[in-house]
Design a protein around this motif. Structure first.
Motif, mmCIF file in Angstrom:
data_model
loop_
_atom_site.group_PDB
_atom_site.id
_atom_site.type_symbol
_atom_site.label_atom_id
_atom_site.label_comp_id
_atom_site.label_asym_id
_atom_site.label_seq_id
_atom_site.Cartn_x
_atom_site.Cartn_y
_atom_site.Cartn_z
ATOM 1 N N VAL A 63 0.836 -1.207 0.000
ATOM 2 C CA VAL A 63 0.000 0.000 0.000
ATOM 3 C C VAL A 63 0.870 1.256 0.000
ATOM 4 C CG1 VAL A 63 -1.605 1.338 1.429
ATOM 5 C CG2 VAL A 63 -2.010 -1.087 1.038
ATOM 6 N N ILE A 64 1.921 1.255 0.805
ATOM 7 C CA ILE A 64 2.824 2.412 0.854
ATOM 8 C C ILE A 64 3.520 2.605 -0.486
ATOM 9 C CG2 ILE A 64 4.969 3.280 1.878
ATOM 10 C CD1 ILE A 64 4.008 2.025 4.531
ATOM 11 N N ARG A 65 3.984 1.509 -1.092
ATOM 12 C CA ARG A 65 4.645 1.603 -2.401
ATOM 13 C C ARG A 65 3.680 2.113 -3.472
ATOM 14 N NH1 ARG A 65 5.444 -3.671 -5.093
ATOM 15 N NH2 ARG A 65 3.352 -3.120 -5.737
ATOM 16 N N ASP A 66 2.446 1.582 -3.488
ATOM 17 C CA ASP A 66 1.459 2.025 -4.472
ATOM 18 C C ASP A 66 1.125 3.496 -4.303
ATOM 19 O OD1 ASP A 66 1.448 -0.532 -5.456
ATOM 20 O OD2 ASP A 66 -0.509 -1.063 -4.599
ATOM 21 N N GLN A 67 1.021 3.947 -3.051
ATOM 22 C CA GLN A 67 0.728 5.354 -2.792
ATOM 23 C C GLN A 67 1.879 6.235 -3.260
ATOM 24 O OE1 GLN A 67 0.188 6.333 1.334
ATOM 25 N NE2 GLN A 67 -0.967 8.177 0.860
ATOM 26 N N GLN A 68 3.095 5.805 -3.036
ATOM 27 C CA GLN A 68 4.258 6.568 -3.469
ATOM 28 C C GLN A 68 4.337 6.618 -4.994
ATOM 29 O OE1 GLN A 68 8.004 4.948 -2.250
ATOM 30 N NE2 GLN A 68 9.159 6.719 -2.918
ATOM 31 N N ARG A 74 5.498 11.196 -13.312
ATOM 32 C CA ARG A 74 5.268 10.388 -14.519
ATOM 33 C C ARG A 74 3.856 9.817 -14.534
ATOM 34 N NH1 ARG A 74 5.347 5.151 -15.259
ATOM 35 N NH2 ARG A 74 6.355 4.757 -13.280
ATOM 36 N N VAL A 75 3.387 9.298 -13.399
ATOM 37 C CA VAL A 75 2.056 8.713 -13.336
ATOM 38 C C VAL A 75 0.998 9.789 -13.515
ATOM 39 C CG1 VAL A 75 0.431 7.520 -11.815
ATOM 40 C CG2 VAL A 75 2.795 6.755 -11.950
ATOM 41 N N ARG A 76 1.214 10.935 -12.885
ATOM 42 C CA ARG A 76 0.234 12.019 -13.030
ATOM 43 C C ARG A 76 0.179 12.526 -14.459
ATOM 44 N NH1 ARG A 76 1.538 16.309 -8.829
ATOM 45 N NH2 ARG A 76 3.616 15.410 -8.943
ATOM 46 N N MET A 77 1.324 12.557 -15.163
ATOM 47 C CA MET A 77 1.336 12.971 -16.571
ATOM 48 C C MET A 77 0.597 11.960 -17.431
ATOM 49 S SD MET A 77 5.157 14.579 -17.036
ATOM 50 C CE MET A 77 5.087 14.418 -18.783
ATOM 51 N N ASP A 78 0.794 10.666 -17.171
ATOM 52 C CA ASP A 78 0.080 9.629 -17.917
ATOM 53 C C ASP A 78 -1.425 9.740 -17.700
ATOM 54 O OD1 ASP A 78 2.431 8.654 -18.939
ATOM 55 O OD2 ASP A 78 2.597 6.995 -17.488
ATOM 56 N N GLU A 79 -1.841 10.016 -16.470
ATOM 57 C CA GLU A 79 -3.261 10.172 -16.181
ATOM 58 C C GLU A 79 -3.829 11.393 -16.907
ATOM 59 O OE1 GLU A 79 -3.543 10.335 -11.938
ATOM 60 O OE2 GLU A 79 -3.338 8.164 -11.714
ATOM 61 N N ALA A 80 -3.065 12.485 -16.962
ATOM 62 C CA ALA A 80 -3.515 13.686 -17.657
ATOM 63 C C ALA A 80 -3.664 13.422 -19.151
ATOM 64 C CB ALA A 80 -2.540 14.837 -17.409
ATOM 65 N N ARG A 81 -2.716 12.697 -19.735
ATOM 66 C CA ARG A 81 -2.815 12.348 -21.164
ATOM 67 C C ARG A 81 -4.046 11.497 -21.431
ATOM 68 N NH1 ARG A 81 3.181 10.714 -21.181
ATOM 69 N NH2 ARG A 81 4.210 12.672 -21.624
ATOM 70 N N LEU A 82 -4.302 10.521 -20.571
ATOM 71 C CA LEU A 82 -5.457 9.658 -20.737
ATOM 72 C C LEU A 82 -6.752 10.460 -20.589
ATOM 73 C CD1 LEU A 82 -6.539 6.805 -21.143
ATOM 74 C CD2 LEU A 82 -6.425 6.494 -18.667
ATOM 75 N N ASP A 83 -6.807 11.345 -19.609
ATOM 76 C CA ASP A 83 -7.996 12.193 -19.440
ATOM 77 C C ASP A 83 -8.236 13.052 -20.675
ATOM 78 O OD1 ASP A 83 -8.469 11.150 -16.944
ATOM 79 O OD2 ASP A 83 -7.563 12.840 -15.860
ATOM 80 N N LYS A 84 -7.168 13.568 -21.261
ATOM 81 C CA LYS A 84 -7.297 14.394 -22.471
ATOM 82 C C LYS A 84 -7.819 13.559 -23.641
ATOM 83 C CE LYS A 84 -4.736 17.267 -25.672
ATOM 84 N NZ LYS A 84 -3.434 17.576 -26.220
ATOM 85 N N LEU A 85 -7.292 12.353 -23.811
ATOM 86 C CA LEU A 85 -7.765 11.481 -24.893
ATOM 87 C C LEU A 85 -9.234 11.122 -24.718
ATOM 88 C CD1 LEU A 85 -4.759 9.032 -25.352
ATOM 89 C CD2 LEU A 85 -5.602 10.709 -26.993
ATOM 90 N N ILE A 86 -9.634 10.837 -23.494
ATOM 91 C CA ILE A 86 -11.033 10.493 -23.237
ATOM 92 C C ILE A 86 -11.931 11.691 -23.494
ATOM 93 C CG2 ILE A 86 -12.676 9.889 -21.400
ATOM 94 C CD1 ILE A 86 -10.487 8.058 -20.255
ATOM 95 N N ALA A 87 -11.496 12.882 -23.103
ATOM 96 C CA ALA A 87 -12.301 14.088 -23.309
ATOM 97 C C ALA A 87 -12.444 14.409 -24.797
ATOM 98 C CB ALA A 87 -11.676 15.270 -22.586
#
Length: 96
Positions: A63-68, A74-87
């Motif tokens: 849980v600690i590793r997943d939260q970190q 990098r993960v937040r950028m990937d999520e932003a790209r995915l959100d943009k593609l979905i939108a």
């Protein structure tokens, strides 16, 4: 376009030392439980407690590793790209 993977921050020697320390402590505690001069039901309770402690420790570490990992840029950028593609996706637009 894939993001480069981050190099491992732990060495093989550290990984080996951590695994060995875990094994020695687990076996030592288990041997102590086995050779304690107590009744079988008490020994069973201590054995179950040891197993629960080990599994909850692994769960906490995951849980600690997943939260970190989820808070890295990098993960937040990937999520932003995915959100943009979905939108931008129009399900009613033809593929041709």
């Amino acid at each position: 376009m894939s993001a480069p993977t981050a190099p491992s921050k732990t060495t093989a020697a550290f990984f080996f030392q951590a695994g060995l320390a875990f094994a020695v402590s687990f076996v030592g505690t288990l041997a102590g439980i086995i050779w304690l001069p107590i009744d079988t039901w008490q020994r069973g309770f201590l054995g179950m407690s040891l197993l629960f402690l080990v599994t909850s420790t692994f769960t906490l570490a995951k849980v600690i590793r997943d939260q970190q990992e989820s808070s890295t840029v990098r993960v937040r950028m990937d999520e932003a790209r995915l959100d943009k593609l979905i939108a931008e996706h129009d399900p009613f637009k033809s593929a041709a």
